[in-house]
Design a protein around this motif. Sequence first.
Motif, PDB file in Angstrom:
ATOM      1  N   HIS A 139     -68.743   9.559  98.433  1.00 28.51           N
ATOM      2  CA  HIS A 139     -69.601  11.051  98.361  1.00 28.51           C
ATOM      3  C   HIS A 139     -70.511  10.004  97.198  1.00 28.51           C
ATOM      4  N   PHE A 140     -71.969  10.463  97.934  1.00 32.02           N
ATOM      5  CA  PHE A 140     -73.300  10.171  97.141  1.00 32.02           C
ATOM      6  C   PHE A 140     -73.601  11.547  95.932  1.00 32.02           C
ATOM      7  N   ARG A 141     -74.143  11.197  94.628  1.00 35.60           N
ATOM      8  CA  ARG A 141     -75.068  11.783  93.960  1.00 35.60           C
ATOM      9  C   ARG A 141     -76.679  11.939  94.026  1.00 35.60           C
ATOM     10  N   VAL A 142     -77.428  12.473  94.596  1.00 31.34           N
ATOM     11  CA  VAL A 142     -78.561  12.321  94.612  1.00 31.34           C
ATOM     12  C   VAL A 142     -79.712  12.997  93.950  1.00 31.34           C
ATOM     13  N   PRO A 143     -80.250  12.604  93.300  1.00 33.47           N
ATOM     14  CA  PRO A 143     -81.127  13.430  92.257  1.00 33.47           C
ATOM     15  C   PRO A 143     -82.124  13.955  93.211  1.00 33.47           C
ATOM     16  N   TYR A 144     -83.130  15.390  92.525  1.00 36.06           N
ATOM     17  CA  TYR A 144     -83.702  15.677  93.561  1.00 36.06           C
ATOM     18  C   TYR A 144     -84.937  16.106  92.491  1.00 36.06           C
ATOM     19  N   ASP A 145     -86.135  16.505  93.287  1.00 39.73           N
ATOM     20  CA  ASP A 145     -86.964  17.832  91.755  1.00 39.73           C
ATOM     21  C   ASP A 145     -86.210  19.211  92.317  1.00 39.73           C
ATOM     22  N   ALA A 146     -85.010  19.343  91.377  1.00 45.17           N
ATOM     23  CA  ALA A 146     -84.317  20.662  91.224  1.00 45.17           C
ATOM     24  C   ALA A 146     -85.147  21.685  90.595  1.00 45.17           C
ATOM     25  N   HIS A 147     -86.255  21.345  89.874  1.00 38.24           N
ATOM     26  CA  HIS A 147     -87.308  22.582  88.917  1.00 38.24           C
ATOM     27  C   HIS A 147     -88.656  23.146  90.412  1.00 38.24           C
ATOM     28  N   ALA A 148     -88.617  22.136  91.318  1.00 36.85           N
ATOM     29  CA  ALA A 148     -89.193  22.634  92.492  1.00 36.85           C
ATOM     30  C   ALA A 148     -88.753  23.456  92.488  1.00 36.85           C
ATOM     31  N   ALA A 149     -87.759  23.234  93.195  1.00 38.21           N
ATOM     32  CA  ALA A 149     -86.811  24.121  94.437  1.00 38.21           C
ATOM     33  C   ALA A 149     -86.932  25.566  93.904  1.00 38.21           C
ATOM     34  N   ALA A 150     -86.131  25.559  92.475  1.00 38.38           N
ATOM     35  CA  ALA A 150     -85.937  26.532  91.602  1.00 38.38           C
ATOM     36  C   ALA A 150     -87.796  27.458  91.376  1.00 38.38           C
ATOM     37  N   ARG A 151     -88.815  26.300  91.289  1.00 38.12           N
ATOM     38  CA  ARG A 151     -90.184  27.526  91.089  1.00 38.12           C
ATOM     39  C   ARG A 151     -90.223  27.892  92.635  1.00 38.12           C
ATOM     40  N   LYS A 152     -90.076  27.206  93.361  1.00 40.20           N
ATOM     41  CA  LYS A 152     -89.962  27.966  95.417  1.00 40.20           C
ATOM     42  C   LYS A 152     -89.267  29.521  95.503  1.00 40.20           C
ATOM     43  N   ALA A 188     -54.130  15.960  95.827  1.00 42.27           N
ATOM     44  CA  ALA A 188     -55.712  16.429  95.466  1.00 42.27           C
ATOM     45  C   ALA A 188     -56.057  15.022  94.885  1.00 42.27           C
ATOM     46  N   PHE A 189     -57.407  14.452  95.212  1.00 41.09           N
ATOM     47  CA  PHE A 189     -57.878  13.909  94.338  1.00 41.09           C
ATOM     48  C   PHE A 189     -59.706  13.891  94.371  1.00 41.09           C
ATOM     49  N   GLN A 190     -59.782  13.957  92.623  1.00 43.16           N
ATOM     50  CA  GLN A 190     -61.390  13.866  92.495  1.00 43.16           C
ATOM     51  C   GLN A 190     -61.807  12.355  92.802  1.00 43.16           C
ATOM     52  N   PRO A 191     -63.070  12.480  94.201  1.00 37.89           N
ATOM     53  CA  PRO A 191     -63.530  10.823  94.332  1.00 37.89           C
ATOM     54  C   PRO A 191     -64.440  10.623  93.137  1.00 37.89           C
ATOM     55  N   VAL A 192     -64.379   9.607  93.659  1.00 40.73           N
ATOM     56  CA  VAL A 192     -65.748   9.024  92.135  1.00 40.73           C
ATOM     57  C   VAL A 192     -67.142   8.921  92.504  1.00 40.73           C
ATOM     58  N   ALA A 193     -68.288   9.074  92.945  1.00 42.65           N
ATOM     59  CA  ALA A 193     -70.075   9.091  93.394  1.00 42.65           C
ATOM     60  C   ALA A 193     -70.065   7.902  93.696  1.00 42.65           C
ATOM     61  N   GLY A 194     -70.029   6.903  94.935  1.00 39.95           N
ATOM     62  CA  GLY A 194     -70.054   5.462  94.629  1.00 39.95           C
ATOM     63  C   GLY A 194     -69.447   4.692  95.131  1.00 39.95           C
ATOM     64  N   VAL A 195     -68.204   5.284  94.872  1.00 35.97           N
ATOM     65  CA  VAL A 195     -66.295   4.183  95.219  1.00 35.97           C
ATOM     66  C   VAL A 195     -66.432   4.796  96.477  1.00 35.97           C
TER      67      VAL A 195
END
Lengths: 247, 476
Positions: A216-229, A168-175
């Motif tokens: 693999h990428f990590r994309v910030p998004y408005d998680a609080h908006a999704a949580a409110r819904k 197994a290998f833990q990939p680094v985001a964006g690499v």
Amino acid sequence: MRIALLADIHSNLEALQACLAHARRESVERYVFLGDLLGYGADPVACLDLVAELVEQGAPAVLGNHDAACLEGDLQDMGHHARDAIYWTRKRLGPRERDFLAGLPLAVAEEDRLYVHASADRPEAWTYITGAKDAAAAFAATSARVVFIGHVHSSLVYFSTPGGTPRAFQPVAGVPIPLSDYRRWLIIVGSVGQPRDGNPAACYAVHDSVSGTFTHFRVPYDAHAAARKIRAAGLPERLAWRLTVGQ
Amino acid sequence: MQGEAENLGAQALAPGTEVGGYRIARAVHEGGMARLYAVAPLAGGPPVFPLLMKIPKLGFGSHPGCLVGFEVEQMILGRLKGPHVPRLVASGDQNGTPWLVMERIEGGRFVDAVARAPLDAAEVARLVGAVAAAAHDLHRQHTIHLDLKPENILFREDGTAVLVDFGIARHAELPDLVEEELHVPVGSGASIAPEQLQGRRSDPRSDLFALGVIAYQLATGRLPFGAPATGGAMRRRRYIDPLPPRALRPDLPGWLQEVILRCLEVHPEARYATAAQLAHDLAHPEQIPLTQRAERLHRAGPLVVARRWLRGLHEPIRTAATPSRHLSGAPHVMAAIDLDDRNDALAKAMRSTLRRARLAEPDLRITLLAVLQPLTFGEDAATEVAHSQQTAALVALRHWARPLGLPADKLRIHVAEGNDPAGALLEYAAAHHADRIVVGARGHSVLRRYLGSVSARVVAEAPCSVHVVRPNENNP
């Protein structure tokens, strides 16, 4: 060709939109959906609409255990929060959505790649790949060189070795990781709509079939908006909270 | 293509053979795992630099590590940049045999220097310093070579060291494809570090151990641990010291033995923190603080060896998790000190910045640097005056550093000379791999308006981060 891989969207429209926008900036030409489009989140129909449109244009999509549960079954082996969300989702699906889900295959093979939600080994058993043994079983069940899966909700890469036991290998985001031609690769793509590795940012991956790399990428998004819904829909509070902390 | 030519790696290829868009000009080298050829591209005119094709030896009875080493090299070389590695030009596969084409380095071979050993201390310092600079550049790119030895070091025409053969190297952000089998250590018997023998492949200081072996060899003409072939024999280096170099060559200066034995310490934390610190010391040997390592003339006795062996049974060797994590705690911080400045508040603020750095970055090295104006009057008198001026500056810098309470090993001082203080600072920072320059902001003096600000130019042109310190005058 640059292929975006999106797994475990779980009715999270905000996360899905953020990943699709990121993928467009990454010059992605093809989209692949690795299952669990539904469950947990508050936007099942809007998410299905987005995915169905891309599927109509030729994007492969496979069935996940939550998608199957939205169609039928007694949900005995699901956690109670997940089960609550499935009952809630079932009530929101019309015949069009149900037909779309019913038409999803368990696995799609394309060139030397296989797309499947849980494991290439008996996909309908929804096995979690939790170690080298499960990875070896998945390799043994297919002849594809690269297998892309979801289901686990955090990214991990397994590669075959001459000794036989995958490592197994833990990939680094964006690499970008070069996928050597002399090995087989089992790539667990993290979750778009419900990351569980302590980082609330949405996760998806891009495979470049020409250069033979995977990122693999990590994309910030408005998680609080999704949580409110989720709260507004009357779904369990825990499902809202976990999005904001990535658990 | 003819049937018998199917396996590229089975035997040496004749000149004129075409592989993947290149024509083989001649065979250059045949090693245990691969053959190297000088090649030219078939199309597009002559290349900008000479090219080398590498093809693993794959055939009946070939070592299974051949292909893995090749995969690893192709993967890692594709990620590395800069003057200290050969540029990867192309790679491909012909009927299951991979090949890769890279820049051919033609300046010189390290093995030729080893053949002349023992060498004098200055030459050892120059050669090892060049390789340490190359290793540091690699470590900064998340990569550890893990097989540094004379055969894997070449030189460009200008003396820049180039590291080759990344077959067992490790890139912290890429999968480690090298097979871990505890009974077969991965590395070279002469220079493998003790932690590598325990399967640890994540600490950049493993390369410093190998640099110590190389320095020992250049200084004495002998290998410190011989060249054992089995894991058991290699593991003896964890308990049994090498014979101190000065026991073999009493004329060697103490500082060189200090450096060599520090590199050869069993525990990585006892070695130099970074290859940059090693290179820095080799460039300024007069500043190396000497410990009992410098004086040693014998190996430790059997009692000490037995104690180490016992302790080794339950005490693992601690290693860094990744090169970048380790390097982030071991920066080279250069502080520019204006000895003419009477601004006490600024000096205090500078020291407080350095104190905080030491807390956050425990393995750091601080170099205090002052720039003196050169003298312009009569020659002979000038030399003498300049010398005493230098000495006075060194004393003043030590005095400036005293309140910091730094251990001798973390502090270096340097006095440069020139009419261009900013230029002197920048040059030193580039030559010695500074990670950060700390410089004081000057007040609003008339002088500054005419001369321009040193800090502004350093900020604009520095090869690293710059921290401009300005005392908070409202809150003294």
